[in-house]
Design a protein around this motif. Structure first.
Motif, PDB file in Angstrom:
ATOM      1  N   LEU A   1       5.073  -4.776  22.231  1.00  0.00           N
ATOM      2  CA  LEU A   1       5.508  -3.965  21.102  1.00  0.00           C
ATOM      3  C   LEU A   1       4.313  -3.726  20.185  1.00  0.00           C
ATOM      4  CD1 LEU A   1       8.024  -2.724  19.640  1.00  0.00           C
ATOM      5  CD2 LEU A   1       8.178  -4.889  18.381  1.00  0.00           C
ATOM      6  N   TYR A   2       3.975  -2.454  19.979  1.00  0.00           N
ATOM      7  CA  TYR A   2       2.812  -2.094  19.163  1.00  0.00           C
ATOM      8  C   TYR A   2       3.276  -1.523  17.822  1.00  0.00           C
ATOM      9  CZ  TYR A   2       0.502  -2.292  23.726  1.00  0.00           C
ATOM     10  OH  TYR A   2       0.044  -2.690  24.963  1.00  0.00           O
ATOM     11  N   ALA A   3       2.503  -1.820  16.776  1.00  0.00           N
ATOM     12  CA  ALA A   3       2.777  -1.270  15.458  1.00  0.00           C
ATOM     13  C   ALA A   3       1.462  -1.085  14.718  1.00  0.00           C
ATOM     14  CB  ALA A   3       3.703  -2.186  14.667  1.00  0.00           C
ATOM     15  N   ALA A   4       1.323   0.052  14.030  1.00  0.00           N
ATOM     16  CA  ALA A   4       0.131   0.344  13.233  1.00  0.00           C
ATOM     17  C   ALA A   4       0.490   0.243  11.763  1.00  0.00           C
ATOM     18  CB  ALA A   4      -0.403   1.735  13.556  1.00  0.00           C
ATOM     19  N   SER A   5      -0.208  -0.623  11.028  1.00  0.00           N
ATOM     20  CA  SER A   5       0.120  -0.850   9.628  1.00  0.00           C
ATOM     21  C   SER A   5      -0.560   0.174   8.729  1.00  0.00           C
ATOM     22  CB  SER A   5      -0.303  -2.262   9.205  1.00  0.00           C
ATOM     23  OG  SER A   5      -1.718  -2.392   9.214  1.00  0.00           O
ATOM     24  N   LYS A   6       0.013   0.358   7.538  1.00  0.00           N
ATOM     25  CA  LYS A   6      -0.542   1.325   6.601  1.00  0.00           C
ATOM     26  C   LYS A   6      -1.932   0.942   6.117  1.00  0.00           C
ATOM     27  CE  LYS A   6       3.181   1.226   4.012  1.00  0.00           C
ATOM     28  NZ  LYS A   6       4.149   1.503   2.916  1.00  0.00           N
ATOM     29  N   ASP A   7      -2.292  -0.364   6.202  1.00  0.00           N
ATOM     30  CA  ASP A   7      -3.617  -0.789   5.776  1.00  0.00           C
ATOM     31  C   ASP A   7      -4.627  -0.786   6.916  1.00  0.00           C
ATOM     32  OD1 ASP A   7      -2.289  -2.859   6.987  1.00  0.00           O
ATOM     33  OD2 ASP A   7      -2.694  -4.350   5.437  1.00  0.00           O
ATOM     34  N   GLY A   8      -4.299  -0.112   8.020  1.00  0.00           N
ATOM     35  CA  GLY A   8      -5.295   0.168   9.040  1.00  0.00           C
ATOM     36  C   GLY A   8      -5.509  -0.886  10.093  1.00  0.00           C
ATOM     37  N   ILE A   9      -4.451  -1.554  10.527  1.00  0.00           N
ATOM     38  CA  ILE A   9      -4.546  -2.547  11.601  1.00  0.00           C
ATOM     39  C   ILE A   9      -3.491  -2.217  12.658  1.00  0.00           C
ATOM     40  CG2 ILE A   9      -4.367  -4.983  12.226  1.00  0.00           C
ATOM     41  CD1 ILE A   9      -5.201  -5.675   9.369  1.00  0.00           C
TER      42      ILE A   9
ATOM     43  N   GLY B   1       0.841  -1.197   0.000  1.00  0.00           N
ATOM     44  CA  GLY B   1       0.000   0.000   0.000  1.00  0.00           C
ATOM     45  C   GLY B   1       0.869   1.237   0.000  1.00  0.00           C
ATOM     46  N   TRP B   2       0.217   2.365   0.133  1.00  0.00           N
ATOM     47  CA  TRP B   2       0.944   3.622   0.106  1.00  0.00           C
ATOM     48  C   TRP B   2       0.649   4.383   1.384  1.00  0.00           C
ATOM     49  CZ3 TRP B   2      -2.075   8.097   0.175  1.00  0.00           C
ATOM     50  CH2 TRP B   2      -3.435   7.901  -0.082  1.00  0.00           C
ATOM     51  N   GLY B   3       1.424   5.427   1.611  1.00  0.00           N
ATOM     52  CA  GLY B   3       1.275   6.217   2.820  1.00  0.00           C
ATOM     53  C   GLY B   3       2.524   6.129   3.677  1.00  0.00           C
ATOM     54  N   MET B   4       2.538   6.901   4.743  1.00  0.00           N
ATOM     55  CA  MET B   4       3.685   6.941   5.646  1.00  0.00           C
ATOM     56  C   MET B   4       3.590   5.838   6.689  1.00  0.00           C
ATOM     57  SD  MET B   4       5.680   9.476   4.753  1.00  0.00           S
ATOM     58  CE  MET B   4       6.587   9.892   6.232  1.00  0.00           C
ATOM     59  N   GLU B   5       4.732   5.218   6.990  1.00  0.00           N
ATOM     60  CA  GLU B   5       4.726   4.227   8.058  1.00  0.00           C
ATOM     61  C   GLU B   5       4.802   4.929   9.411  1.00  0.00           C
ATOM     62  OE1 GLU B   5       9.172   4.807   7.428  1.00  0.00           O
ATOM     63  OE2 GLU B   5       7.423   4.623   6.109  1.00  0.00           O
ATOM     64  N   SER B   6       4.212   4.297  10.417  1.00  0.00           N
ATOM     65  CA  SER B   6       4.315   4.813  11.777  1.00  0.00           C
ATOM     66  C   SER B   6       5.432   4.072  12.498  1.00  0.00           C
ATOM     67  CB  SER B   6       2.990   4.649  12.520  1.00  0.00           C
ATOM     68  OG  SER B   6       2.726   3.282  12.764  1.00  0.00           O
ATOM     69  N   ALA B   7       5.931   4.668  13.566  1.00  0.00           N
ATOM     70  CA  ALA B   7       7.004   4.048  14.330  1.00  0.00           C
ATOM     71  C   ALA B   7       6.445   3.009  15.286  1.00  0.00           C
ATOM     72  CB  ALA B   7       7.768   5.116  15.109  1.00  0.00           C
ATOM     73  N   PRO B   8       7.219   1.967  15.622  1.00  0.00           N
ATOM     74  CA  PRO B   8       6.779   1.025  16.647  1.00  0.00           C
ATOM     75  C   PRO B   8       6.817   1.680  18.019  1.00  0.00           C
ATOM     76  CG  PRO B   8       9.025   0.521  15.959  1.00  0.00           C
ATOM     77  CD  PRO B   8       8.539   1.625  15.073  1.00  0.00           C
ATOM     78  N   VAL B   9       6.041   1.137  18.947  1.00  0.00           N
ATOM     79  CA  VAL B   9       5.967   1.654  20.318  1.00  0.00           C
ATOM     80  C   VAL B   9       6.114   0.472  21.269  1.00  0.00           C
ATOM     81  CG1 VAL B   9       4.502   2.792  22.025  1.00  0.00           C
ATOM     82  CG2 VAL B   9       4.489   3.585  19.658  1.00  0.00           C
ATOM     83  N   LEU B  10       7.007   0.592  22.236  1.00  0.00           N
ATOM     84  CA  LEU B  10       7.228  -0.463  23.217  1.00  0.00           C
ATOM     85  C   LEU B  10       6.874   0.057  24.596  1.00  0.00           C
ATOM     86  CD1 LEU B  10       8.340  -3.311  23.871  1.00  0.00           C
ATOM     87  CD2 LEU B  10      10.590  -2.245  24.143  1.00  0.00           C
ATOM     88  N   ALA B  11       5.970  -0.646  25.272  1.00  0.00           N
ATOM     89  CA  ALA B  11       5.568  -0.242  26.617  1.00  0.00           C
ATOM     90  C   ALA B  11       4.961  -1.434  27.336  1.00  0.00           C
ATOM     91  CB  ALA B  11       4.571   0.911  26.568  1.00  0.00           C
ATOM     92  N   ASP B  12       5.290  -1.553  28.626  1.00  0.00           N
ATOM     93  CA  ASP B  12       4.718  -2.603  29.479  1.00  0.00           C
ATOM     94  C   ASP B  12       4.892  -3.994  28.881  1.00  0.00           C
ATOM     95  OD1 ASP B  12       3.907  -0.553  31.172  1.00  0.00           O
ATOM     96  OD2 ASP B  12       1.952  -0.381  30.216  1.00  0.00           O
ATOM     97  N   GLY B  13       6.040  -4.232  28.243  1.00  0.00           N
ATOM     98  CA  GLY B  13       6.341  -5.557  27.717  1.00  0.00           C
ATOM     99  C   GLY B  13       5.618  -5.931  26.448  1.00  0.00           C
TER     100      GLY B  13
ATOM    101  N   ALA C   1      -1.363   6.973  12.513  1.00  0.00           N
ATOM    102  CA  ALA C   1      -0.180   7.614  13.082  1.00  0.00           C
ATOM    103  C   ALA C   1       0.452   6.719  14.147  1.00  0.00           C
ATOM    104  CB  ALA C   1      -0.562   8.961  13.684  1.00  0.00           C
ATOM    105  N   THR C   2       1.664   7.031  14.538  1.00  0.00           N
ATOM    106  CA  THR C   2       2.319   6.315  15.630  1.00  0.00           C
ATOM    107  C   THR C   2       1.474   6.432  16.884  1.00  0.00           C
ATOM    108  OG1 THR C   2       4.513   6.764  14.702  1.00  0.00           O
ATOM    109  CG2 THR C   2       4.403   6.181  17.044  1.00  0.00           C
ATOM    110  N   PRO C   3       1.110   5.313  17.532  1.00  0.00           N
ATOM    111  CA  PRO C   3       0.222   5.372  18.697  1.00  0.00           C
ATOM    112  C   PRO C   3       0.906   5.963  19.929  1.00  0.00           C
ATOM    113  CG  PRO C   3       0.252   3.166  17.694  1.00  0.00           C
ATOM    114  CD  PRO C   3       1.405   3.931  17.129  1.00  0.00           C
ATOM    115  N   LEU C   4       0.080   6.360  20.874  1.00  0.00           N
ATOM    116  CA  LEU C   4       0.522   6.780  22.200  1.00  0.00           C
ATOM    117  C   LEU C   4      -0.066   5.819  23.213  1.00  0.00           C
ATOM    118  CD1 LEU C   4       1.615   8.926  24.342  1.00  0.00           C
ATOM    119  CD2 LEU C   4      -0.706   9.881  24.241  1.00  0.00           C
ATOM    120  N   LEU C   5       0.763   5.270  24.099  1.00  0.00           N
ATOM    121  CA  LEU C   5       0.255   4.418  25.158  1.00  0.00           C
ATOM    122  C   LEU C   5       0.336   5.159  26.477  1.00  0.00           C
ATOM    123  CD1 LEU C   5       0.298   0.741  25.673  1.00  0.00           C
ATOM    124  CD2 LEU C   5       1.209   2.078  27.557  1.00  0.00           C
TER     125      LEU C   5
END
Length: 367
Positions: free
Chosen positions: A181-189, A167-179, A212-216
């Motif tokens: 690892l979170y990642a948001a894909s460009k196709d909306g998951i 797909g197209w669009g900007m990738e978001s950064a991974p986020v690590l918290a409380d053990g 966008a890159t999530p906030l925990l």
């Protein structure tokens, strides 16, 4: 390549469980303005490039990506070292005595003292996001289909997980918290992984293109809609939807939210920063700028700082959205600011890194 040393000093989705909100708010009740002062610039230094990356500040040094990765003295803005080969697009991160930066088809580990490469790893794709480093592992994302994890000491691959389609669009950064690892894909998951093994814990569609890159924060994952005007709150342990807000706007929310108390701050391409109730998503107020907001906000000592394509760094009251001051730079401010020791560090499209007094009022004391 031996790093160059520079000693010169220069100053859509179907209904889901949870709270669904779309709350039109009268403009007069939500637009906040005030007497706008001019913030105080301590120094600025030219590091080149469009300066889209966020700085990383630690131990009196600001690490930033311009034309390469630069280490800048936080006190006076003098450049300590530059590695022109490393970085170029993604924001750097520091762990111990090593700087990690992804950019033009390579991931680098650099000595924090002099910028010399410790290792480098080839990538097939460009990365525009910040790596995450913890427990001897580096987690990173590029424009490809995989979330990748390598050994922090050697750069050797530990695991990879296919988490997005083409797909197209900007990738978001991974986020690590409380053990987790979170990642948001460009196709909306949104995905949750075990950081040691890459095993999927849960995945949840958010029906947005390029989230966008999530906030925990406090057990909740807040996700901006990327190319849409959505903000969602998910249970960080399970991915269950807690609430969904579609702001009263046609703009897109491509920034990572910031939070203070029970207020969530979200930048939008509609030229406005929105303040939402973090528990329900209800709109509290909004403040207008003169350009789209692609800079993620940060909150410190009762003030929200963020950049805008109008070329300003803005400082507004976290309580009511009143504008305290703004600083004009020579280009659009797409970089996300960082606050450390009473100073805001932010990059501008003019190629300069700025150090600005983090005072609620120009020349005034911190609260």
């Amino acid at each position: 390549m031996v790093p160059k040393r520079n000693r010169r000093r220069r100053g859509n989705g179907r209904p889901r469980e949870g709270i669904q909100l779309r709350t039109p708010v009268p403009l007069a009740a939500t637009e906040r303005t005030g007497t706008v002062g001019t913030g105080t610039v301590r120094w600025r230094v030219h590091v080149g490039g469009l300066m889209r990356s966020a700085p990383y500040v630690t131990d009196g040094t600001v690490y930033v990506t311009g034309r390469g990765v630069c280490a800048v003295d936080a006190a006076d803005g003098s450049i300590r070292w530059t590695n022109a080969d490393a970085g170029g697009t993604g924001s750097p991160t520091v762990a111990g005595d090593t700087v990690y930066a992804a950019g033009w088809r390579e991931l680098f580990a650099l000595d924090a003292a002099d910028g010399r490469p410790r290792w480098r790893r080839r990538m097939r794709w460009i990365s525009r996001s910040r790596p995450v480093v913890a427990n001897g592992l580096v987690h990173y994302i590029n424009a490809g289909r995989y979330l990748r994890t390598v050994d922090a000491a050697t750069g050797r691959r530990r695991w990879r997980a296919k988490y997005q389609g083409r797909g197209w669009g900007m990738e978001s950064a991974p986020v690590l918290a409380d053990g987790i690892l979170y990642a948001a894909s460009k196709d909306g998951i949104v995905w949750a992984f075990d950081p040691a093994t890459g095993k999927v814990r849960w995945k949840e569609p958010v029906y947005s293109q390029s989230p966008a890159t999530p906030l925990l924060h406090d057990g909740t994952l807040y996700v901006g809609g990327g190319l849409g005007p959505h903000v969602r709150a998910l249970d960080a342990a399970t991915g269950a939807l807690r609430w969904h807000m579609m702001v009263d706007s046609v703009g897109s929310v491509g920034t990572t939210p910031a939070i203070s108390g029970n207020t969530l701050y979200v930048g939008c391409q509609d030229h406005r920063l929105w303040a939402l109730n973090a528990t329900t998503g209800a709109i509290r107020w909004r403040v207008s700028t003169d350009g789209p907001i692609g800079s993620s906000p940060v909150v410190a000592d009762g003030t929200v700082y963020f950049g805008s394509d109008d070329g300003h760094l803005w400082a507004i009251s976290a309580e009511n959205g009143r504008v305290r001051w703004k600083v004009k730079t020579g280009g659009p401010v797409m970089s996300s600011p960082v606050v450390a020791d009473g100073v805001v560090y932010v990059g501008s499209g003019d190629g300069y890194l700025y150090a600005i007094e983090a005072s609620p009022a120009p020349g005034g004391p911190l609260p």
